[in-house]
Design a protein around this motif. Structure first.
Motif, PDB file in Angstrom:
ATOM      1  N   SER A  21     -45.683 -64.584  14.769  1.00  0.00           N
ATOM      2  CA  SER A  21     -46.128 -65.671  15.633  1.00  0.00           C
ATOM      3  C   SER A  21     -45.331 -66.920  15.328  1.00  0.00           C
ATOM      4  N   CYS A  22     -45.173 -67.747  16.335  1.00  0.00           N
ATOM      5  CA  CYS A  22     -44.474 -69.021  16.185  1.00  0.00           C
ATOM      6  C   CYS A  22     -45.363 -70.096  16.795  1.00  0.00           C
ATOM      7  N   ALA A  23     -45.887 -70.956  15.950  1.00  0.00           N
ATOM      8  CA  ALA A  23     -46.715 -72.068  16.415  1.00  0.00           C
ATOM      9  C   ALA A  23     -45.796 -73.223  16.797  1.00  0.00           C
ATOM     10  N   ALA A  24     -45.922 -73.663  18.028  1.00  0.00           N
ATOM     11  CA  ALA A  24     -44.987 -74.659  18.546  1.00  0.00           C
ATOM     12  C   ALA A  24     -45.690 -75.983  18.810  1.00  0.00           C
ATOM     13  N   SER A  25     -45.215 -77.033  18.149  1.00  0.00           N
ATOM     14  CA  SER A  25     -45.695 -78.378  18.457  1.00  0.00           C
ATOM     15  C   SER A  25     -44.653 -79.016  19.360  1.00  0.00           C
ATOM     16  N   ILE A  26     -44.503 -78.438  20.533  1.00  0.00           N
ATOM     17  CA  ILE A  26     -43.492 -78.842  21.486  1.00  0.00           C
ATOM     18  C   ILE A  26     -44.136 -78.773  22.855  1.00  0.00           C
ATOM     19  N   ALA A  27     -43.800 -79.730  23.704  1.00  0.00           N
ATOM     20  CA  ALA A  27     -44.484 -79.799  24.983  1.00  0.00           C
ATOM     21  C   ALA A  27     -44.082 -78.651  25.902  1.00  0.00           C
ATOM     22  N   ARG A  28     -45.078 -78.151  26.622  1.00  0.00           N
ATOM     23  CA  ARG A  28     -44.862 -77.255  27.756  1.00  0.00           C
ATOM     24  C   ARG A  28     -43.999 -76.036  27.424  1.00  0.00           C
ATOM     25  N   ILE A  29     -44.437 -75.215  26.502  1.00  0.00           N
ATOM     26  CA  ILE A  29     -43.637 -74.024  26.199  1.00  0.00           C
ATOM     27  C   ILE A  29     -43.596 -73.094  27.402  1.00  0.00           C
ATOM     28  N   SER A  30     -44.558 -73.232  28.316  1.00  0.00           N
ATOM     29  CA  SER A  30     -44.552 -72.376  29.504  1.00  0.00           C
ATOM     30  C   SER A  30     -43.347 -72.674  30.388  1.00  0.00           C
ATOM     31  N   SER A  31     -42.761 -73.832  30.238  1.00  0.00           N
ATOM     32  CA  SER A  31     -41.613 -74.223  31.060  1.00  0.00           C
ATOM     33  C   SER A  31     -40.295 -74.151  30.293  1.00  0.00           C
ATOM     34  N   ARG A  32     -40.329 -73.488  29.143  1.00  0.00           N
ATOM     35  CA  ARG A  32     -39.110 -73.381  28.329  1.00  0.00           C
ATOM     36  C   ARG A  32     -38.705 -71.939  28.159  1.00  0.00           C
ATOM     37  N   CYS A  33     -37.439 -71.735  27.984  1.00  0.00           N
ATOM     38  CA  CYS A  33     -36.934 -70.454  27.523  1.00  0.00           C
ATOM     39  C   CYS A  33     -37.044 -70.452  26.007  1.00  0.00           C
ATOM     40  N   MET A  34     -37.662 -69.402  25.490  1.00  0.00           N
ATOM     41  CA  MET A  34     -37.827 -69.278  24.047  1.00  0.00           C
ATOM     42  C   MET A  34     -37.363 -67.897  23.617  1.00  0.00           C
ATOM     43  N   ALA A  35     -37.043 -67.779  22.343  1.00  0.00           N
ATOM     44  CA  ALA A  35     -36.473 -66.511  21.885  1.00  0.00           C
ATOM     45  C   ALA A  35     -36.765 -66.283  20.420  1.00  0.00           C
ATOM     46  N   TRP A  36     -36.615 -65.049  20.006  1.00  0.00           N
ATOM     47  CA  TRP A  36     -36.606 -64.650  18.600  1.00  0.00           C
ATOM     48  C   TRP A  36     -35.202 -64.192  18.240  1.00  0.00           C
ATOM     49  N   PHE A  37     -34.739 -64.663  17.107  1.00  0.00           N
ATOM     50  CA  PHE A  37     -33.468 -64.239  16.534  1.00  0.00           C
ATOM     51  C   PHE A  37     -33.724 -63.688  15.141  1.00  0.00           C
ATOM     52  N   ARG A  38     -32.757 -62.961  14.619  1.00  0.00           N
ATOM     53  CA  ARG A  38     -32.849 -62.509  13.233  1.00  0.00           C
ATOM     54  C   ARG A  38     -31.475 -62.596  12.598  1.00  0.00           C
ATOM     55  N   GLN A  39     -31.499 -62.688  11.293  1.00  0.00           N
ATOM     56  CA  GLN A  39     -30.239 -62.819  10.562  1.00  0.00           C
ATOM     57  C   GLN A  39     -30.351 -62.153   9.207  1.00  0.00           C
ATOM     58  N   VAL A  40     -29.279 -61.473   8.832  1.00  0.00           N
ATOM     59  CA  VAL A  40     -29.159 -60.927   7.475  1.00  0.00           C
ATOM     60  C   VAL A  40     -27.962 -61.603   6.823  1.00  0.00           C
ATOM     61  N   PRO A  41     -27.960 -61.704   5.502  1.00  0.00           N
ATOM     62  CA  PRO A  41     -26.863 -62.396   4.820  1.00  0.00           C
ATOM     63  C   PRO A  41     -25.508 -61.819   5.206  1.00  0.00           C
ATOM     64  N   LYS A  43     -24.056 -61.982   8.068  1.00  0.00           N
ATOM     65  CA  LYS A  43     -23.910 -61.652   9.488  1.00  0.00           C
ATOM     66  C   LYS A  43     -24.376 -62.816  10.352  1.00  0.00           C
ATOM     67  N   GLU A  44     -23.889 -62.823  11.582  1.00  0.00           N
ATOM     68  CA  GLU A  44     -24.275 -63.873  12.511  1.00  0.00           C
ATOM     69  C   GLU A  44     -25.716 -63.655  12.994  1.00  0.00           C
ATOM     70  N   ARG A  45     -26.341 -64.772  13.348  1.00  0.00           N
ATOM     71  CA  ARG A  45     -27.691 -64.696  13.893  1.00  0.00           C
ATOM     72  C   ARG A  45     -27.670 -63.873  15.191  1.00  0.00           C
ATOM     73  N   GLU A  46     -28.631 -62.948  15.291  1.00  0.00           N
ATOM     74  CA  GLU A  46     -28.645 -61.973  16.391  1.00  0.00           C
ATOM     75  C   GLU A  46     -29.867 -62.190  17.272  1.00  0.00           C
ATOM     76  N   GLY A  47     -29.668 -62.240  18.586  1.00  0.00           N
ATOM     77  CA  GLY A  47     -30.789 -62.350  19.501  1.00  0.00           C
ATOM     78  C   GLY A  47     -31.603 -61.067  19.533  1.00  0.00           C
ATOM     79  N   VAL A  48     -32.922 -61.202  19.418  1.00  0.00           N
ATOM     80  CA  VAL A  48     -33.819 -60.043  19.432  1.00  0.00           C
ATOM     81  C   VAL A  48     -34.494 -59.920  20.790  1.00  0.00           C
ATOM     82  N   ALA A  49     -35.106 -60.995  21.248  1.00  0.00           N
ATOM     83  CA  ALA A  49     -35.802 -60.976  22.535  1.00  0.00           C
ATOM     84  C   ALA A  49     -36.004 -62.402  23.005  1.00  0.00           C
ATOM     85  N   THR A  50     -36.120 -62.534  24.336  1.00  0.00           N
ATOM     86  CA  THR A  50     -36.343 -63.847  24.924  1.00  0.00           C
ATOM     87  C   THR A  50     -37.394 -63.757  26.012  1.00  0.00           C
TER      88      THR A  50
END
Length: 126
Positions: A21-41, A43-50
């Protein structure tokens, strides 16, 4: 001040599940594109889902059919349900958000997101 705070990481055996879970103190997340990324030492940060601002979702081929991204607009949280976990899913998982009404041209490009959490560690053992 914008804050994204991830939780739910941990250690699990292959085949198991975790829910991030990601708790967001940011206005209007319903109107934003948001995503999950992951990274291992090393390697570049990798997009998981948006999840786009119209509610559509996209995911990386490596997690299709196993991970589900969702958003709770009332609780202002972004979630990632991860099932059938594999050792290669191990990494530090980050929540990211774009600016209001402007979505990344390429959702997998980490540099196009403006706000980031500190990450939560997921470790999958075989």
């Amino acid at each position: 001040q914008v804050q994204l705070v991830e939780s739910g990481g941990g250690s699990v055996q292959a085949g198991g599940s975790l829910r991030l879970s990601c708790a967001a103190s940011i206005a209007r997340i319903s109107s934003r594109c948001m995503a999950w990324f992951r990274q291992v030492p090393g390697k570049e940060r990798e997009g998981v889902a948006t999840i786009l601002n119209d509610g559509r979702t996209r995911s990386a081929d490596s997690v299709k059919g196993r991970f589900t991204i969702s958003r709770d607009n009332v609780k202002n949280t972004l979630n990632l349900q991860m099932d059938s976990l594999k050792p290669e899913d191990t990494g530090l998982y980050y929540c990211a958000a774009a600016v209001l009404f402007r979505c990344p041209g390429n959702w997998e490009n980490w540099s196009e997101y403006n706000y980031w959490g500190q990450g939560t560690q997921v470790t999958v053992s075989s």
